[in-house]
Design a protein around this motif. Structure first.
Motif, mmCIF file in Angstrom:
data_model
loop_
_atom_site.group_PDB
_atom_site.id
_atom_site.type_symbol
_atom_site.label_atom_id
_atom_site.label_comp_id
_atom_site.label_asym_id
_atom_site.label_seq_id
_atom_site.Cartn_x
_atom_site.Cartn_y
_atom_site.Cartn_z
ATOM 1 N N SER A 12 -9.093 7.483 3.434
ATOM 2 C CA SER A 12 -7.716 7.086 3.125
ATOM 3 C C SER A 12 -6.805 7.494 4.274
ATOM 4 O O SER A 12 -7.159 8.368 5.086
ATOM 5 C CB SER A 12 -7.231 7.743 1.823
ATOM 6 N N VAL A 13 -5.627 6.893 4.307
ATOM 7 C CA VAL A 13 -4.639 7.248 5.331
ATOM 8 C C VAL A 13 -4.193 8.693 5.138
ATOM 9 O O VAL A 13 -4.070 9.460 6.107
ATOM 10 C CB VAL A 13 -3.422 6.294 5.273
ATOM 11 N N SER A 43 -7.705 -3.507 7.379
ATOM 12 C CA SER A 43 -6.356 -3.019 7.104
ATOM 13 C C SER A 43 -6.307 -1.500 7.028
ATOM 14 O O SER A 43 -5.336 -0.876 7.486
ATOM 15 C CB SER A 43 -5.827 -3.614 5.797
ATOM 16 N N LEU A 44 -7.338 -0.889 6.432
ATOM 17 C CA LEU A 44 -7.376 0.572 6.369
ATOM 18 C C LEU A 44 -7.440 1.152 7.772
ATOM 19 O O LEU A 44 -6.708 2.092 8.110
ATOM 20 C CB LEU A 44 -8.567 1.048 5.531
ATOM 21 N N GLU A 46 -6.444 -0.172 10.582
ATOM 22 C CA GLU A 46 -5.190 -0.400 11.295
ATOM 23 C C GLU A 46 -4.095 0.559 10.828
ATOM 24 O O GLU A 46 -3.310 1.063 11.640
ATOM 25 C CB GLU A 46 -4.749 -1.849 11.119
ATOM 26 N N GLU A 47 -4.060 0.846 9.527
ATOM 27 C CA GLU A 47 -3.044 1.760 9.008
ATOM 28 C C GLU A 47 -3.317 3.195 9.451
ATOM 29 O O GLU A 47 -2.392 3.947 9.781
ATOM 30 C CB GLU A 47 -2.982 1.666 7.480
ATOM 31 N N LYS A 50 -2.326 3.609 13.097
ATOM 32 C CA LYS A 50 -0.875 3.750 13.279
ATOM 33 C C LYS A 50 -0.413 5.195 13.086
ATOM 34 O O LYS A 50 0.616 5.598 13.617
ATOM 35 C CB LYS A 50 -0.120 2.883 12.262
ATOM 36 N N ASN A 51 -1.156 5.948 12.290
ATOM 37 C CA ASN A 51 -0.669 7.244 11.836
ATOM 38 C C ASN A 51 -1.375 8.455 12.427
ATOM 39 O O ASN A 51 -0.951 9.594 12.184
ATOM 40 C CB ASN A 51 -0.752 7.307 10.307
#
Length: 252
Positions: A12-13, A43-44, A46-47, A50-51
């Protein structure tokens, strides 16, 4: 002083952010960690990207279960390796066996070709192969950068004898080294014994803690999957646990 690597397995992010804050060296990103991990979504990744700014290795595993894959699954694996390389993954985590429990060299070469130089970790399919020493030499010959293993045991403490042997083999090949990445059952209580008894310097750890769902209405006795899992408990990497492990390794 030895240099240690601490790879945190996350799905998870939130876990990825916690791992970085705790001082992780890099991440292994997957989905469904509760069943051993499967391939994460685009998508996971990429997110997460980003973080966090530490390296992200991507687990490529199309399903739960054994590591004997159909031609369809091999095609899926190849396509996902290609996709995540193009998206900027720092490494690929993958593995495949034959029906006789040997490394599937034919398909591993296909996976390596798709990775085009992106570092590859052979995952814990290694722990259920027939001959781990032969498998080590085969993977080394293929140029695999890391082998994730518990020493073919339920946890790495029980597998420390084989882990020591594998680390010894790894250290003999300094020019094109295949690192032994120790994982499964690693915690603050056993990390010192494992590091000292095996000589390992690379560790894989999820640092999971149970987080309660924020749902206020909780419908009971209806499971979306395996009955032994609580739908209202979320496993998440604990920043404090990662920091404790990081600090411990720095002081070894």
């Amino acid at each position: 002083m030895r240099k240690y690597t601490l790879e945190i397995c996350v799905d998870s992010v939130e876990s990825a952010i916690n791992a970085q804050r705790g001082g992780a060296t890099r991440l292994e990103l997957c989905s469904n960690l509760i069943i051993g991990g499967t391939t994460p979504t685009k998508s996971l990744f990429e997110e997460v990207r980003k973080n966090v700014n530490i390296p992200i290795n991507i687990l490529i595993r199309p399903r739960f279960g054994d590591f004997l894959y159909s031609d369809y699954e091999v095609n899926i694996i190849r396509n996902e390796i290609k996709m995540f390389k193009e998206l900027g993954a720092d490494g690929i985590v993958v593995g495949i066996l034959t029906k006789n429990g040997e490394i599937d060299l034919y398909n591993m070469k296909k996976f390596i070709d798709e990775a085009h130089g992106t570092p590859i970790t052979f995952h814990r399919a290694f722990d259920v192969c027939k001959n781990p020493i032969e498998a080590f030499y085969q993977l080394h010959e293929l140029g695999i950068q890391n082998i994730l293993t518990s020493g073919q045991a339920q946890n790495c403490l029980k597998g420390k004898k084989l882990l020591k042997e594998l680390v010894g083999l790894s250290n003999k090949n300094n020019k094109s080294k295949t690192e032994i990445l120790v994982g499964a059952g690693l915690n603050m209580e056993n990390i010192g014994e494992i590091a000292n008894s095996t000589g390992a310097t690379n560790f894989h750890f999820s640092a999971k803690t149970i987080k309660q769902s924020k749902m206020e209405y909780k419908k009971q006795d209806v499971n979306m999957g395996l009955k032994e899992f609580n739908e209202f408990e979320i496993l998440e990497t604990d920043e404090k646990l990662v920091k404790e492990m990081t600090d411990y390794l720095r002081n070894l």
